[in-house]
Design an enzyme around this catalytic site. Structure first.
Site, PDB file in Angstrom:
ATOM      1  N   ASP A  88      42.498  32.714  34.394  1.00  0.00           N
ATOM      2  CA  ASP A  88      42.612  32.408  35.807  1.00  0.00           C
ATOM      3  C   ASP A  88      43.111  33.674  36.512  1.00  0.00           C
ATOM      4  O   ASP A  88      43.629  34.585  35.863  1.00  0.00           O
ATOM      5  CB  ASP A  88      43.611  31.257  35.987  1.00  0.00           C
ATOM      6  CG  ASP A  88      43.953  30.995  37.433  1.00  0.00           C
ATOM      7  OD1 ASP A  88      43.016  30.868  38.250  1.00  0.00           O
ATOM      8  OD2 ASP A  88      45.147  30.931  37.755  1.00  0.00           O
ATOM      9  N   ASP A  90      44.844  33.858  40.228  1.00  0.00           N
ATOM     10  CA  ASP A  90      46.065  33.750  41.024  1.00  0.00           C
ATOM     11  C   ASP A  90      47.225  33.215  40.203  1.00  0.00           C
ATOM     12  O   ASP A  90      47.130  32.155  39.572  1.00  0.00           O
ATOM     13  CB  ASP A  90      45.826  32.837  42.223  1.00  0.00           C
ATOM     14  CG  ASP A  90      44.782  33.416  43.162  1.00  0.00           C
ATOM     15  OD1 ASP A  90      45.042  34.455  43.772  1.00  0.00           O
ATOM     16  OD2 ASP A  90      43.691  32.813  43.268  1.00  0.00           O
ATOM     17  N   GLU A  97      49.309  34.194  44.950  1.00  0.00           N
ATOM     18  CA  GLU A  97      48.234  33.289  45.327  1.00  0.00           C
ATOM     19  C   GLU A  97      47.553  33.950  46.528  1.00  0.00           C
ATOM     20  O   GLU A  97      48.106  33.974  47.637  1.00  0.00           O
ATOM     21  CB  GLU A  97      48.785  31.914  45.708  1.00  0.00           C
ATOM     22  CG  GLU A  97      49.353  31.129  44.553  1.00  0.00           C
ATOM     23  CD  GLU A  97      48.275  30.638  43.590  1.00  0.00           C
ATOM     24  OE1 GLU A  97      47.157  30.311  44.049  1.00  0.00           O
ATOM     25  OE2 GLU A  97      48.563  30.585  42.371  1.00  0.00           O
ATOM     26  N   SER A 178      38.032  31.938  38.744  1.00  0.00           N
ATOM     27  CA  SER A 178      39.089  31.634  39.701  1.00  0.00           C
ATOM     28  C   SER A 178      38.620  30.665  40.774  1.00  0.00           C
ATOM     29  O   SER A 178      37.467  30.713  41.220  1.00  0.00           O
ATOM     30  CB  SER A 178      39.558  32.944  40.353  1.00  0.00           C
ATOM     31  OG  SER A 178      40.445  32.689  41.422  1.00  0.00           O
ATOM     32  N   GLY A 179      39.550  29.824  41.205  1.00  0.00           N
ATOM     33  CA  GLY A 179      39.330  29.009  42.388  1.00  0.00           C
ATOM     34  C   GLY A 179      39.607  29.794  43.652  1.00  0.00           C
ATOM     35  O   GLY A 179      39.551  29.250  44.756  1.00  0.00           O
ATOM     36  N   LYS A 223      35.068  25.922  36.392  1.00  0.00           N
ATOM     37  CA  LYS A 223      35.748  26.861  35.503  1.00  0.00           C
ATOM     38  C   LYS A 223      35.416  26.554  34.045  1.00  0.00           C
ATOM     39  O   LYS A 223      35.094  27.448  33.249  1.00  0.00           O
ATOM     40  CB  LYS A 223      37.265  26.799  35.717  1.00  0.00           C
ATOM     41  CG  LYS A 223      37.764  27.446  36.992  1.00  0.00           C
ATOM     42  CD  LYS A 223      39.289  27.453  36.998  1.00  0.00           C
ATOM     43  CE  LYS A 223      39.836  28.276  38.137  1.00  0.00           C
ATOM     44  NZ  LYS A 223      41.284  28.491  38.015  1.00  0.00           N
ATOM     45  N   ASP A 246      47.562  28.555  34.853  1.00  0.00           N
ATOM     46  CA  ASP A 246      48.886  28.109  35.307  1.00  0.00           C
ATOM     47  C   ASP A 246      48.858  26.845  36.152  1.00  0.00           C
ATOM     48  O   ASP A 246      49.880  26.188  36.326  1.00  0.00           O
ATOM     49  CB  ASP A 246      49.578  29.219  36.112  1.00  0.00           C
ATOM     50  CG  ASP A 246      48.924  29.426  37.470  1.00  0.00           C
ATOM     51  OD1 ASP A 246      49.604  29.226  38.491  1.00  0.00           O
ATOM     52  OD2 ASP A 246      47.731  29.774  37.515  1.00  0.00           O
TER      53      ASP A 246
END
EC number: 3.1.3.3
Length: 293
Positions: A88, A90, A97, A178-179, A223, A246
């Site tokens: 991931d 952030d 973030e 990543s989102g 993801k 996370d």
């Protein structure tokens, strides 16, 4: 000697890691785990050898109380036997973030950060909806603010570069998923020589953000799909995959890996991951493997 080494590495071990390891704590944990010995792996890591499976829960609980990261390994595998390292972005690969910092440019950081935190804790179940709500609050932010966030606020978390470099040297394919946003993931992909990076694309018109995301949202399911696709192309079984995350939207991709690693994670993630790094840097993952010299 080779036979002895091979036999030893197929006995259960506990890898203890912390920025400051206490000799007294190590000795106490070795006794709790009924370890046959202690092997130093470096100034911040030791391996408790041939530990008793019946002592597992107590040893891991006491390690956590002593603020140590403890990894239980039935077998110490070669890193070169793994094929995929997925991360991931952030708060995992990097220290911020990104969406919260972009929002700061228009005085909306607190509002956006509150939604981010709720989504990461798993309180907002629909990640795509939470992302759209947050991105809508970015309407009117100049595109130059993204560059300022990248150059002035974004930093790699400790150990990130070494983890990636060593993984790549041992033949692993590296994936950043990543989102967050492609503005950042693409720069990180190039800078770190990652094999793949996937994220969301912010719509920009006349040099400012429109408050919309282009295309499909990269959520938890997406993801996981990216990790599965890379696993399929490399022929990787779950035992050959390392995934670090996370937040709750990382759980689907972490479920694809035996080495699911919660990095400074939310409780819901920490509870479901097989491994956790609460105190150690990202490259502490490497101490769970045998590295070729």
């Amino acid at each position: 000697m080779a036979a002895l080494i091979s036999k030893d590495l197929h006995m259960a071990h506990i890898i203890l890691q912390a920025p400051r390891l206490s000799a007294a704590d190590i000795e106490r944990l070795a006794a709790v785990a009924c370890a046959s010995g202690v092997q130093e792996l470096g100034p911040t890591a030791v391996r408790l050898l041939d530990v008793d499976p019946d002592c597992r829960d107590e040893a891991l609980a006491q390690a956590a109380a002593a603020r140590m990261d403890a990894a239980w390994l039935d077998t110490v595998h070669r890193l070169a036997d793994c094929r995929v390292l997925a991360m991931d972005m952030d708060s995992t690969l990097v220290n911020i973030e990104c969406i919260d910092e972009i929002a700061d440019a228009v005085g909306r950081k607190a509002e956006v950060a509150a939604i981010t935190e709720a989504a990461m804790r798993g309180e907002i179940k629909d990640f795509a909806e939470s992302l759209r709500r947050r991105v809508a609050l970015l309407r009117g932010v100049p595109e130059t603010a993204l560059e300022q966030v990248f150059t002035q606020r974004l930093r790699l978390n400790p150990g990130a570069e070494r983890l990636i470099e060593v993984a790549r040297a041992h033949g692993l394919k590296t994936l950043l998923v990543s989102g967050g946003f492609t503005f950042f993931t693409e720069r990180l992909r190039r800078g770190l020589a990652l094999d793949e990076a996937h994220a969301n694309t912010l719509e920009v018109a006349d040099g400012v953000l429109t408050g919309r995301v282009l295309g499909d949202i990269v959520d938890g399911a997406a993801k996981a799909a990216h990790v599965r696709a890379l696993a399929q192309s490399t022929g990787a079984a779950p035992e050959q995959i390392i995934v670090l995350g996370d937040g709750s939207n990382d759980l689907p991709m972490m479920a694809q890996a035996f080495y699911s690693v919660a990095y400074r994670a939310k409780p819901v993630v920490r509870a479901q991951a097989r491994f956790a790094l609460d105190h150690s840097p990202l490259d502490a993952v490497l101490n769970w493997f045998r590295l070729r010299h």
